[in-house]
Design a protein around this motif. Structure first.
Motif, PDB file in Angstrom:
ATOM      1  N   ILE A 107      44.364  55.932 -13.745  1.00 57.06           N
ATOM      2  CA  ILE A 107      44.271  54.842 -12.778  1.00 57.06           C
ATOM      3  C   ILE A 107      42.856  54.295 -12.775  1.00 57.06           C
ATOM      4  O   ILE A 107      41.884  55.049 -12.655  1.00 57.06           O
ATOM      5  N   GLU A 108      42.759  52.978 -12.902  1.00 54.86           N
ATOM      6  CA  GLU A 108      41.473  52.283 -12.902  1.00 54.86           C
ATOM      7  C   GLU A 108      41.381  51.381 -11.681  1.00 54.86           C
ATOM      8  O   GLU A 108      42.397  50.968 -11.125  1.00 54.86           O
ATOM      9  N   HIS A 109      40.150  51.072 -11.283  1.00 55.30           N
ATOM     10  CA  HIS A 109      39.914  50.149 -10.169  1.00 55.30           C
ATOM     11  C   HIS A 109      38.507  49.585 -10.295  1.00 55.30           C
ATOM     12  O   HIS A 109      37.697  50.062 -11.094  1.00 55.30           O
ATOM     13  N   TYR A 110      38.226  48.544  -9.494  1.00 56.32           N
ATOM     14  CA  TYR A 110      36.886  47.980  -9.424  1.00 56.32           C
ATOM     15  C   TYR A 110      36.243  48.451  -8.130  1.00 56.32           C
ATOM     16  O   TYR A 110      36.663  48.036  -7.047  1.00 56.32           O
ATOM     17  N   PRO A 111      35.234  49.333  -8.214  1.00 55.71           N
ATOM     18  CA  PRO A 111      34.573  49.811  -6.994  1.00 55.71           C
ATOM     19  C   PRO A 111      34.042  48.639  -6.168  1.00 55.71           C
ATOM     20  O   PRO A 111      33.576  47.635  -6.705  1.00 55.71           O
ATOM     21  N   GLY A 112      34.133  48.772  -4.887  1.00 55.87           N
ATOM     22  CA  GLY A 112      33.713  47.711  -3.981  1.00 55.87           C
ATOM     23  C   GLY A 112      34.861  46.771  -3.677  1.00 55.87           C
ATOM     24  O   GLY A 112      35.234  46.595  -2.525  1.00 55.87           O
ATOM     25  N   MET A 113      35.433  46.176  -4.698  1.00 59.42           N
ATOM     26  CA  MET A 113      36.557  45.275  -4.498  1.00 59.42           C
ATOM     27  C   MET A 113      37.773  46.038  -3.971  1.00 59.42           C
ATOM     28  O   MET A 113      38.448  45.573  -3.047  1.00 59.42           O
ATOM     29  N   THR A 114      38.033  47.198  -4.525  1.00 59.35           N
ATOM     30  CA  THR A 114      39.194  47.980  -4.125  1.00 59.35           C
ATOM     31  C   THR A 114      39.056  48.434  -2.680  1.00 59.35           C
ATOM     32  O   THR A 114      39.988  48.284  -1.881  1.00 59.35           O
ATOM     33  N   GLU A 115      37.906  48.989  -2.316  1.00 62.15           N
ATOM     34  CA  GLU A 115      37.695  49.441  -0.939  1.00 62.15           C
ATOM     35  C   GLU A 115      37.824  48.289   0.051  1.00 62.15           C
ATOM     36  O   GLU A 115      38.409  48.454   1.133  1.00 62.15           O
ATOM     37  N   ALA A 116      37.299  47.121  -0.309  1.00 63.65           N
ATOM     38  CA  ALA A 116      37.398  45.951   0.567  1.00 63.65           C
ATOM     39  C   ALA A 116      38.855  45.535   0.764  1.00 63.65           C
ATOM     40  O   ALA A 116      39.282  45.224   1.885  1.00 63.65           O
ATOM     41  N   ALA A 117      39.633  45.548  -0.310  1.00 69.55           N
ATOM     42  CA  ALA A 117      41.050  45.171  -0.208  1.00 69.55           C
ATOM     43  C   ALA A 117      41.821  46.176   0.649  1.00 69.55           C
ATOM     44  O   ALA A 117      42.634  45.781   1.494  1.00 69.55           O
TER      45      ALA A 117
END
Length: 149
Positions: free
Chosen positions: A49-59
């Motif tokens: 599983i991949e994500h963009y740190p910062g963007m994911t937490e904000a969403a």
């Protein structure tokens, strides 16, 4: 509100107990835990599983804020893992606390539906036969329609 995106496993019992202990005005705490399940063929080795740190937490924070606004919640928590997660391991947890169970259950379902369909995570299934990205499923998209009122 507690939002965490982490690589390391979490202890479901400790997380649920800690969440419940913080709620003094709630008569209901609902938790849900997602687990990596095997494919029908039984060949899945792990999910990556991949994500963009910062963007994911904000969403995730926005989704939780929406739940707190729509239902009478005292608190909400989302934990979602990333990286290599094997079959049978916990991938995510949602917890909601409310005065009454209806709000707690509905808010938890809302969070789960949005996490499944809208959270910015990219999932790759790695099996003995190869690897492939997990595509959006129509039934997951359909589940969102009941919250668009």
């Amino acid at each position: 509100m507690d939002i965490r995106v982490q690589q390391e496993p979490f202890d479901l019992g400790c997380e649920a107990a800690g969440f419940a202990e913080k709620t003094s005005a709630s008569g209901a705490v609902v938790t849900f835990t997602g687990i990596v399940r095997n494919t029908p063929e039984g060949t899945l080795e792990y999910m990556d599983i991949e994500h963009y740190p910062g963007m994911t937490e904000a969403a995730l924070g926005q989704i939780a804020t929406d739940a707190l606004t729509k239902w009478s919640l005292e608190d909400a928590m989302i934990i979602h893992r990333y990286g290599k997660i094997r079959v049978g391991e916990m991938i995510m947890m949602v917890a909601t606390a409310a005065r009454h169970r209806k709000d707690a259950f509905e808010a938890a379902e809302f969070l789960m539906d949005f996490l499944k369909s809208r959270a910015p995570f990219w999932k790759k299934e790695v099996s003995r036969d190869g690897a492939g990205w997990v595509a959006a499923r129509e039934e997951d998209e359909d589940a969102l329609t009941r919250w668009q009122q």
